[in-house]
Design a protein around this motif. Structure first.
Motif, short mmCIF file in Angstrom:
data_model
loop_
_atom_site.label_atom_id
_atom_site.label_comp_id
_atom_site.label_asym_id
_atom_site.label_seq_id
_atom_site.Cartn_x
_atom_site.Cartn_y
_atom_site.Cartn_z
N SER A 10 0.86 -1.19 0.00
CA SER A 10 0.00 0.00 0.00
C SER A 10 0.89 1.23 0.00
CB SER A 10 -0.90 0.02 1.24
OG SER A 10 -1.75 -1.10 1.24
N GLU A 22 -4.95 7.25 -0.85
CA GLU A 22 -4.33 5.93 -0.98
C GLU A 22 -4.25 5.59 -2.47
OE1 GLU A 22 -4.43 1.75 1.37
OE2 GLU A 22 -6.32 2.34 0.45
N HIS A 25 -3.34 -0.04 -2.97
CA HIS A 25 -4.09 -0.65 -1.87
C HIS A 25 -3.89 -2.16 -1.87
CE1 HIS A 25 -7.26 -1.29 1.04
NE2 HIS A 25 -7.76 -2.21 0.24
N ARG A 26 -3.03 -2.65 -0.98
CA ARG A 26 -2.76 -4.09 -0.86
C ARG A 26 -2.54 -4.73 -2.23
NH1 ARG A 26 -3.73 -5.75 4.26
NH2 ARG A 26 -4.03 -7.91 3.70
N GLN A 217 -5.22 -1.58 -6.98
CA GLN A 217 -5.06 -3.03 -6.82
C GLN A 217 -4.80 -3.68 -8.16
OE1 GLN A 217 -8.83 -3.99 -4.70
NE2 GLN A 217 -7.42 -4.81 -3.17
#
Ligand SMILES: Nc1ncnc2c1ncn2[C@@H]1O[C@H](COP(=O)(O)OP(=O)(O)OP(=O)(O)O)[C@@H](O)[C@H]1O
Ligand SMILES: [Mg+2]
Length: 285
Positions: A10, A22, A25-26, A217
């Motif tokens: 992230s 952000e 994100h992961r 993502q």
């Protein structure tokens, strides 16, 4: 060999302020060395942020980021191996003449003038700008496509193993776009290439592996064929499709099972010829 491994990475801009965004994100994906990899996604998907991370310009807030299998402890080593051509590379040009601009990077290293000259010559030739003709040209007088090539030569002159491109064809006319894609096609045989694009049309024929990004993502990854087979999902993300795949997708209103993993119009024709005619279009007995 795996060049980059990201696991649940992230990244937030302006962390801890009211303006925090952000951008990643992961995010999890891996990138192989020696391949051409495309990062494709709509605007704000996080493509540029991911490239900055791979170039060692920013560091992940959270998650695992491995370069050649290990965490990055020496950021300079990463930066020396990875060159980046930014989204508007024209802005990367800041010297008066082409020769001076391309030699800027090499001259920062501890190398001789002769060696630097050789690197500049090689790099200009690699991007299709003959050295003798271009080294004394004024950078401000170049065309948009030429400026982009000079910027690329400037990065090549640093002898990176990995070349990152952020939307290399953005803002170019059809000819400039075609020439730039041809240039990438020649470079891909000598180095690892990773490039970001908002259009699958720019990557379907060039990339070995495509990662589809959205909202920070990685949604899915695969070969161009794997990705084109999912044309419906791609179109829903506001990612432009190559012409043949778009036509195949549009024709699904008539041929519901039509394959969309077609690389060009000739393949589309084959797929259409073998498609079964839907019941409602068959003539009555
Ligand atoms: N320097 C920055 N400061 C604050 N927020 C930023 C910054 N750069 C990017 N962002 C935000 O991070 C998110 C991801 O942006 P990023 O530029 O990585 O996406 P992108 O896929 O490259 O988009 P584009 O197609 O517009 O180039 C967006 O919400 C963007 O507004
Ligand atoms: Mg971007």
């Amino acid at each position: 060999m795996t060049l980059f491994t990201l696991h649940n990475v992230s990244y937030t801009y302006l962390e801890g302020t009211p303006f925090a965004t952000e951008a990643l994100h992961r995010l999890s994906l891996s990138i192989e060395s020696g391949q051409t990899t495309a990062l494709v996604g709509p605007t704000k998907a996080g493509k540029s942020t991911l490239l900055d991370l791979l170039a060692g310009l920013i560091q992940p807030g959270e998650g695992t980021f491995l370069f050649e299998g290990s965490p990055v402890t020496d950021i300079e080593r990463l930066r020396a191996k990875v060159g980046i051509v930014f989204q508007s590379p024209e802005a990367q040009i800041f010297e008066e003449t082409v020769g001076k601009d391309v030699s800027f990077g090499p001259l920062q290293k501890n190398i001789s003038v002769a060696e630097s000259r050789r690197l500049v010559q090689e790099s200009l030739e690699a991007v299709g700008l003959p050295y003798e003709d271009f080294r004394t040209r004024y950078t401000y007088a170049l065309s948009g496509g030429q400026k982009r090539r000079v910027a690329i030569a400037g990065v090549l002159a640093m002898q990176p193993d990995v070349l990152l491109f952020d939307e290399p064809t953005a803002g170019l006319d059809p000819r400039g776009r075609r020439e730039l894609l041809e240039l990438i096609a020649t470079l891909k045989h000598r180095m690892t290439i990773i490039y970001a694009s908002s259009s699958l049309a720019d990557v379907a024929e060039l990339a070995d592996t495509i990662h589809i990004l959205d909202q920070g993502q990685c949604l899915f990854s695969g070969s161009p064929r794997d990705i084109l087979a999912r044309a419906e999902e791609i179109a829903a993300l506001d990612i432009a499709l190559p012409e043949a795949a778009q036509i195949a997708l549009d024709m699904r209103s008539v041929f519901p099972d039509l394959r969309t993993d077609v690389a060009n119009l000739a393949e589309l024709e084959d797929v259409l010829l073998s498609a079964s005619i839907p019941d409602r279009m068959e003539t009555q007995p």
